[in-house]
Design a protein around this motif. Sequence first.
Motif, short mmCIF file in Angstrom:
data_model
loop_
_atom_site.label_atom_id
_atom_site.label_comp_id
_atom_site.label_asym_id
_atom_site.label_seq_id
_atom_site.Cartn_x
_atom_site.Cartn_y
_atom_site.Cartn_z
N UNK A 1 0.79 -1.23 0.00
CA UNK A 1 0.00 0.00 0.00
C UNK A 1 0.83 1.29 0.00
N UNK A 2 2.04 1.35 0.59
CA UNK A 2 2.80 2.60 0.47
C UNK A 2 3.16 2.94 -0.97
N UNK A 3 3.37 1.93 -1.81
CA UNK A 3 3.73 2.19 -3.20
C UNK A 3 2.56 2.67 -4.03
N UNK A 4 1.35 2.44 -3.55
CA UNK A 4 0.15 2.84 -4.28
C UNK A 4 -0.18 4.32 -4.09
N UNK A 5 0.39 4.92 -3.06
CA UNK A 5 0.14 6.33 -2.81
C UNK A 5 -1.10 6.59 -1.98
N UNK A 6 -1.89 5.57 -1.68
CA UNK A 6 -3.06 5.80 -0.84
C UNK A 6 -2.69 5.61 0.61
N UNK A 7 -3.60 5.92 1.49
CA UNK A 7 -3.28 5.72 2.92
C UNK A 7 -2.95 4.24 3.18
N UNK A 8 -2.07 4.04 4.10
CA UNK A 8 -1.65 2.69 4.42
C UNK A 8 -2.83 1.89 4.96
N UNK A 9 -2.94 0.68 4.48
CA UNK A 9 -4.01 -0.23 4.88
C UNK A 9 -3.79 -0.68 6.33
N UNK A 10 -4.83 -0.62 7.18
CA UNK A 10 -4.66 -1.04 8.58
C UNK A 10 -4.24 -2.51 8.72
N UNK A 11 -4.76 -3.38 7.85
CA UNK A 11 -4.38 -4.79 7.89
C UNK A 11 -2.88 -4.93 7.61
N UNK A 12 -2.42 -4.24 6.57
CA UNK A 12 -1.00 -4.30 6.20
C UNK A 12 -0.11 -3.80 7.33
N UNK A 13 -0.46 -2.67 7.90
CA UNK A 13 0.38 -2.10 8.95
C UNK A 13 0.39 -2.96 10.21
N UNK A 14 -0.72 -3.62 10.49
CA UNK A 14 -0.77 -4.54 11.63
C UNK A 14 0.17 -5.72 11.40
N UNK A 15 0.12 -6.28 10.19
CA UNK A 15 1.00 -7.41 9.87
C UNK A 15 2.46 -6.98 9.91
N UNK A 16 2.76 -5.80 9.41
CA UNK A 16 4.15 -5.32 9.44
C UNK A 16 4.61 -5.07 10.88
N UNK A 17 3.72 -4.61 11.73
CA UNK A 17 4.06 -4.43 13.15
C UNK A 17 4.38 -5.78 13.78
N UNK A 18 3.58 -6.79 13.47
CA UNK A 18 3.82 -8.14 13.98
C UNK A 18 5.18 -8.64 13.47
N UNK A 19 5.51 -8.34 12.23
CA UNK A 19 6.80 -8.77 11.68
C UNK A 19 7.96 -8.07 12.38
N UNK A 20 7.81 -6.80 12.71
CA UNK A 20 8.86 -6.10 13.46
C UNK A 20 9.03 -6.74 14.84
N UNK A 21 7.93 -7.09 15.48
CA UNK A 21 8.00 -7.78 16.78
C UNK A 21 8.70 -9.12 16.62
N UNK A 22 8.43 -9.82 15.52
CA UNK A 22 9.09 -11.10 15.26
C UNK A 22 10.61 -10.92 15.16
N UNK A 23 11.05 -9.89 14.45
CA UNK A 23 12.49 -9.63 14.33
C UNK A 23 13.08 -9.34 15.71
N UNK A 24 12.39 -8.56 16.51
CA UNK A 24 12.88 -8.25 17.86
C UNK A 24 12.99 -9.52 18.69
#
Length: 130
Positions: free
Chosen positions: A90-113
């Motif tokens: 969604x960031x590449x599309x230029x529209x507001x970031x999708x809440x589902x996408x950002x939630x999954x990315x947050x979970x992925x950051x937690x996974x890396x931590x």
Amino acid sequence: MQQVSQAKMQFLAVVIGITLTTLITGGAHLYLAMQPDEDLRFWFLLNGLGYLGLLFMFLLPRFARAHSLIRWIFIGYTLLTIVLWFFLGSPSEGWPWDPFDTTVKTVEVILVILLCLDFRQYVAGAYKRR
């Protein structure tokens, strides 16, 4: 005796966290692969299966000798997924970031931590793996 049980509890908490965050992000990618209007369906399928495969290799005693290598591959795989989202999501599309996408990315950051915490515990010798 108290320190040993505390170290084991911390180890267990990290492994449970890694398992849960991996299942969430892998499941999210498999969910996206099943969407009928999804252009990246094949890549989401591969990504979800990749997460599950890495989790099994990370957890199974059969792969204990390669655990450190698997951890670093797991971290790199997750970071690559996050970076690719900026170019294909969604960031590449230029529209507001999708809440589902950002939630999954947050979970992925937690996974890396959590994977980094697992490495830290390993280096500190706080536990014996398997």
